[in-house]
Design a protein around this motif. Structure first.
Motif, PDB file in Angstrom:
ATOM      1  N   TRP A   8       1.197   3.862  -3.189  1.00 35.46           N
ATOM      2  CA  TRP A   8       0.816   5.255  -2.947  1.00 35.46           C
ATOM      3  C   TRP A   8       1.981   6.198  -3.265  1.00 35.46           C
ATOM      4  O   TRP A   8       1.805   7.206  -3.957  1.00 35.46           O
ATOM      5  CB  TRP A   8       0.380   5.416  -1.500  1.00 35.46           C
ATOM      6  CG  TRP A   8       0.123   6.841  -1.083  1.00 35.46           C
ATOM      7  CD1 TRP A   8       0.979   7.663  -0.421  1.00 35.46           C
ATOM      8  CD2 TRP A   8      -1.051   7.609  -1.352  1.00 35.46           C
ATOM      9  NE1 TRP A   8       0.415   8.903  -0.235  1.00 35.46           N
ATOM     10  CE2 TRP A   8      -0.843   8.902  -0.799  1.00 35.46           C
ATOM     11  CE3 TRP A   8      -2.256   7.346  -1.983  1.00 35.46           C
ATOM     12  CZ2 TRP A   8      -1.790   9.911  -0.865  1.00 35.46           C
ATOM     13  CZ3 TRP A   8      -3.213   8.349  -2.045  1.00 35.46           C
ATOM     14  CH2 TRP A   8      -2.981   9.612  -1.497  1.00 35.46           C
ATOM     15  N   ARG A  39       0.827  -1.206   0.000  1.00 38.19           N
ATOM     16  CA  ARG A  39       0.000   0.000   0.000  1.00 38.19           C
ATOM     17  C   ARG A  39       0.864   1.260   0.000  1.00 38.19           C
ATOM     18  O   ARG A  39       0.627   2.213  -0.749  1.00 38.19           O
ATOM     19  CB  ARG A  39      -0.912  -0.024   1.228  1.00 38.19           C
ATOM     20  CG  ARG A  39      -1.985   1.050   1.240  1.00 38.19           C
ATOM     21  CD  ARG A  39      -2.975   0.769   2.347  1.00 38.19           C
ATOM     22  NE  ARG A  39      -4.102   1.675   2.309  1.00 38.19           N
ATOM     23  CZ  ARG A  39      -5.203   1.533   3.038  1.00 38.19           C
ATOM     24  NH1 ARG A  39      -5.327   0.492   3.825  1.00 38.19           N
ATOM     25  NH2 ARG A  39      -6.186   2.396   2.955  1.00 38.19           N
ATOM     26  N   THR A  40       1.916   1.249   0.839  1.00 37.24           N
ATOM     27  CA  THR A  40       2.805   2.406   0.927  1.00 37.24           C
ATOM     28  C   THR A  40       3.553   2.634  -0.378  1.00 37.24           C
ATOM     29  O   THR A  40       3.651   3.763  -0.875  1.00 37.24           O
ATOM     30  CB  THR A  40       3.817   2.198   2.072  1.00 37.24           C
ATOM     31  OG1 THR A  40       3.114   1.969   3.293  1.00 37.24           O
ATOM     32  CG2 THR A  40       4.713   3.406   2.229  1.00 37.24           C
ATOM     33  N   CYS A  69     -13.404   0.096   0.306  1.00 37.04           N
ATOM     34  CA  CYS A  69     -12.665  -0.303   1.506  1.00 37.04           C
ATOM     35  C   CYS A  69     -13.460  -1.320   2.323  1.00 37.04           C
ATOM     36  O   CYS A  69     -12.902  -2.279   2.868  1.00 37.04           O
ATOM     37  CB  CYS A  69     -12.330   0.918   2.358  1.00 37.04           C
ATOM     38  SG  CYS A  69     -11.056   1.980   1.640  1.00 37.04           S
ATOM     39  N   SER A  96      -3.582   1.888  -4.039  1.00 37.41           N
ATOM     40  CA  SER A  96      -2.844   1.450  -2.852  1.00 37.41           C
ATOM     41  C   SER A  96      -3.624   0.394  -2.073  1.00 37.41           C
ATOM     42  O   SER A  96      -3.052  -0.590  -1.593  1.00 37.41           O
ATOM     43  CB  SER A  96      -2.516   2.645  -1.959  1.00 37.41           C
ATOM     44  OG  SER A  96      -3.699   3.237  -1.444  1.00 37.41           O
ATOM     45  N   VAL A  97      -4.946   0.567  -1.966  1.00 40.65           N
ATOM     46  CA  VAL A  97      -5.772  -0.445  -1.295  1.00 40.65           C
ATOM     47  C   VAL A  97      -5.795  -1.736  -2.118  1.00 40.65           C
ATOM     48  O   VAL A  97      -5.722  -2.842  -1.571  1.00 40.65           O
ATOM     49  CB  VAL A  97      -7.206   0.078  -1.074  1.00 40.65           C
ATOM     50  CG1 VAL A  97      -8.100  -1.023  -0.507  1.00 40.65           C
ATOM     51  CG2 VAL A  97      -7.194   1.276  -0.130  1.00 40.65           C
ATOM     52  N   ALA A 130      -4.708   7.002  -6.830  1.00 39.07           N
ATOM     53  CA  ALA A 130      -3.590   6.509  -6.028  1.00 39.07           C
ATOM     54  C   ALA A 130      -4.093   5.817  -4.767  1.00 39.07           C
ATOM     55  O   ALA A 130      -3.558   4.787  -4.343  1.00 39.07           O
ATOM     56  CB  ALA A 130      -2.659   7.663  -5.667  1.00 39.07           C
ATOM     57  N   ALA A 131      -5.139   6.393  -4.164  1.00 39.13           N
ATOM     58  CA  ALA A 131      -5.719   5.785  -2.963  1.00 39.13           C
ATOM     59  C   ALA A 131      -6.351   4.435  -3.292  1.00 39.13           C
ATOM     60  O   ALA A 131      -6.171   3.451  -2.568  1.00 39.13           O
ATOM     61  CB  ALA A 131      -6.756   6.724  -2.354  1.00 39.13           C
ATOM     62  N   VAL A 132      -7.093   4.363  -4.408  1.00 42.21           N
ATOM     63  CA  VAL A 132      -7.711   3.104  -4.828  1.00 42.21           C
ATOM     64  C   VAL A 132      -6.642   2.069  -5.142  1.00 42.21           C
ATOM     65  O   VAL A 132      -6.721   0.903  -4.723  1.00 42.21           O
ATOM     66  CB  VAL A 132      -8.621   3.326  -6.050  1.00 42.21           C
ATOM     67  CG1 VAL A 132      -9.193   1.994  -6.543  1.00 42.21           C
ATOM     68  CG2 VAL A 132      -9.748   4.297  -5.722  1.00 42.21           C
ATOM     69  N   SER A 149      -4.672  11.624  -7.476  1.00 36.63           N
ATOM     70  CA  SER A 149      -4.571  11.356  -6.039  1.00 36.63           C
ATOM     71  C   SER A 149      -5.655  10.378  -5.588  1.00 36.63           C
ATOM     72  O   SER A 149      -5.400   9.502  -4.745  1.00 36.63           O
ATOM     73  CB  SER A 149      -4.661  12.659  -5.243  1.00 36.63           C
ATOM     74  OG  SER A 149      -5.907  13.308  -5.484  1.00 36.63           O
ATOM     75  N   PHE A 150      -6.866  10.513  -6.155  1.00 35.00           N
ATOM     76  CA  PHE A 150      -7.914   9.571  -5.779  1.00 35.00           C
ATOM     77  C   PHE A 150      -7.585   8.161  -6.275  1.00 35.00           C
ATOM     78  O   PHE A 150      -7.699   7.185  -5.529  1.00 35.00           O
ATOM     79  CB  PHE A 150      -9.268  10.003  -6.343  1.00 35.00           C
ATOM     80  CG  PHE A 150     -10.363   9.017  -6.040  1.00 35.00           C
ATOM     81  CD1 PHE A 150     -10.959   8.993  -4.784  1.00 35.00           C
ATOM     82  CD2 PHE A 150     -10.759   8.078  -6.985  1.00 35.00           C
ATOM     83  CE1 PHE A 150     -11.952   8.061  -4.486  1.00 35.00           C
ATOM     84  CE2 PHE A 150     -11.743   7.147  -6.696  1.00 35.00           C
ATOM     85  CZ  PHE A 150     -12.339   7.145  -5.438  1.00 35.00           C
ATOM     86  N   PHE A 157     -15.129   5.272  -2.448  1.00 37.56           N
ATOM     87  CA  PHE A 157     -13.923   4.735  -1.819  1.00 37.56           C
ATOM     88  C   PHE A 157     -14.266   3.991  -0.522  1.00 37.56           C
ATOM     89  O   PHE A 157     -13.691   2.929  -0.233  1.00 37.56           O
ATOM     90  CB  PHE A 157     -12.942   5.870  -1.526  1.00 37.56           C
ATOM     91  CG  PHE A 157     -11.608   5.394  -1.026  1.00 37.56           C
ATOM     92  CD1 PHE A 157     -10.759   4.663  -1.846  1.00 37.56           C
ATOM     93  CD2 PHE A 157     -11.202   5.669   0.276  1.00 37.56           C
ATOM     94  CE1 PHE A 157      -9.528   4.225  -1.382  1.00 37.56           C
ATOM     95  CE2 PHE A 157      -9.982   5.226   0.750  1.00 37.56           C
ATOM     96  CZ  PHE A 157      -9.139   4.505  -0.095  1.00 37.56           C
TER      97      PHE A 157
END
Length: 405
Positions: A9, A5-6, A40, A180-181, A176-178, A173-174, A36
């Motif tokens: 991201w 995840r890190t 999750c 990473s999960v 990137a969050a998806v 950025s959004f 999102f």
């Protein structure tokens, strides 16, 4: 935060330079947050990798107003990308080729450079390396984000538009969050799959070892039986038969408790006693001798493995003792009963309607061993008998040694 995840991201946002004056409509912010949050929540459920990544595609596409999205996996041997999940493209797309992981191919270039690759207009991109899949769906704008795991890149999260679409820091950025999960989920599922493979391999090896042990027990019993037949010495014959009986008891116990049927800390004692009595019927050919063996048990009573092993050994000894000594005329009845009293203690009774016996006559090696075994698990072994009125052996076990199933 998980490594995958890190890493995903950090890879996605390392070149992101948002304008300080950038603003996002509250409705868009809330809509993306809702998608999102749903993704999750889905990630916490038990699901297949395909379903999980399909949900990631759905979240990415819906939140970014895109009609389609997909996840591409990088082949372990060939440097080629393959569709393994999609949204808005049809299930037949799964398994399709998405080109090589090389510069010139938008998703491949994202992996090579280790950064998101946004193609505003594919018509201006070198046509030779654009995957056929993108042309088939008339893709104009394509966004590609690498999915990074501990062992290296897994693949790409790709969002596509059939028309030109302005992609900015908010979308990246959004996504990137998806991504990473999604990368974290891929890593966890891969680890779980590896553990499952190891477990299955160990089970196969254990099962093979169990078969060998069973066969060894059978070989030993056969050798003892052959020697018992060959010997002319009555005392030696009885010795061979006694050892053969105990080997049989071990084999029966092993087959039921350590074989494919019971591999838990708690064992269903009622089932085991039923199985043991069936085996004893066959081993001693009781019907041919005119002896009946009955098993009356309260179902659903469980004990720990050590206690069950002790009970099996002792019941085998008591039944064998009754068969050999209780019926001089060769006809009789033996009953094995399993009950529990008001205090919760387990009682296993082995009774017969034979000639009976006296306590002082029960000092053979087998019965002495039986008493020691029962004492070792905190129980007692008692005898009630009068000449001509049969015998009743009772194994009493403390309540801590069992539970109701």
């Amino acid at each position: 935060m998980d490594f995958a995840r890190t890493a995903t991201w950090a890879t996605a946002i390392k070149n992101l330079n948002p304008d300080n004056d950038l603003s996002v409509p509250l409705s868009d912010f809330l809509r993306r947050g809702q998608h999102f949050a749903e993704f999750c929540a889905f990630s916490l459920r038990e699901s297949s990798l395909c379903d999980f990544l399909g949900e990631a595609c759905k979240c990415a596409a819906a939140a970014c107003n895109a009609p389609m999205a997909k996840v591409l996996q990088l082949g372990k041997s060939a440097n080629r990308l393959t569709v393994i999940a999609q949204w808005g493209m049809g299930h037949d797309v799964v398994g399709s080729d998405a080109g090589l992981a090389e510069e010139g191919n938008p998703p491949g270039q994202a992996l090579v450079e280790g950064t998101p690759v946004v193609v505003p207009d594919l018509s201006e991109w070198p046509d030779a390396r654009v995957p056929e899949l993108l042309r088939r769906f008339d893709v104009t704008t394509s966004i590609n984000l690498p999915l990074i795991g501990r062992s290296g890149p897994f693949g790409i999260l790709e969002v596509d538009y059939p028309q030109a679409y302005q992609v900015g820091p908010v979308e990246i950025s959004f996504l990137a969050a998806v991504a990473s999960v999604a990368a974290e989920g891929i890593e966890l599922m891969s680890q779980r799959e590896a553990l499952t493979v190891q477990r299955d391999l160990k089970e196969v090896l254990l099962r093979e070892q169990q078969h060998r042990i069973r066969n060894n027990f059978q070989s030993i019993a056969n050798l003892l039986s052959i020697n018992a037949v060959k010997t002319k010495d009555d005392a030696a014959r009885r010795g061979f038969q006694s050892v053969e009986r105990r080997v049989f008891a071990l084999a029966s116990m092993y087959d039921h408790l350590l074989g494919l049927h019971e591999q838990r800390d708690e064992v269903d004692l009622s089932r085991y006693l039923g199985s043991l009595c069936d085996d004893l019927q066959q081993f001693y050919a009781l019907k041919e001798q005119g002896i009946s063996l009955h098993c009356n048990r309260r179902l659903g009573m469980t004990v720990d493995l050590n206690t069950c092993t002790t009970v099996g050994t002792v019941v085998n000894e008591l039944v064998a003792n009754a068969i050999e000594h209780a019926f001089p005329d060769g006809v009789g009845r033996i009953e094995v009963a399993l009950t529990s009293n008001r205090e919760g203690s387990v009682e296993i009774c082995v009774g017969d309607n034979g000639r009976g016996t006296r306590v002082e006559q029960c000092n053979g090696t087998g019965l002495q061993t039986a008493r020691q075994l029962v004492t070792h698990v905190g129980g007692t072994l008692t005898l009630q008998s009068d000449p001509g009125k049969g015998a009743l052996w009772t194994i009493s076990l403390p309540s801590k040694g069992h539970s109701a199933a």
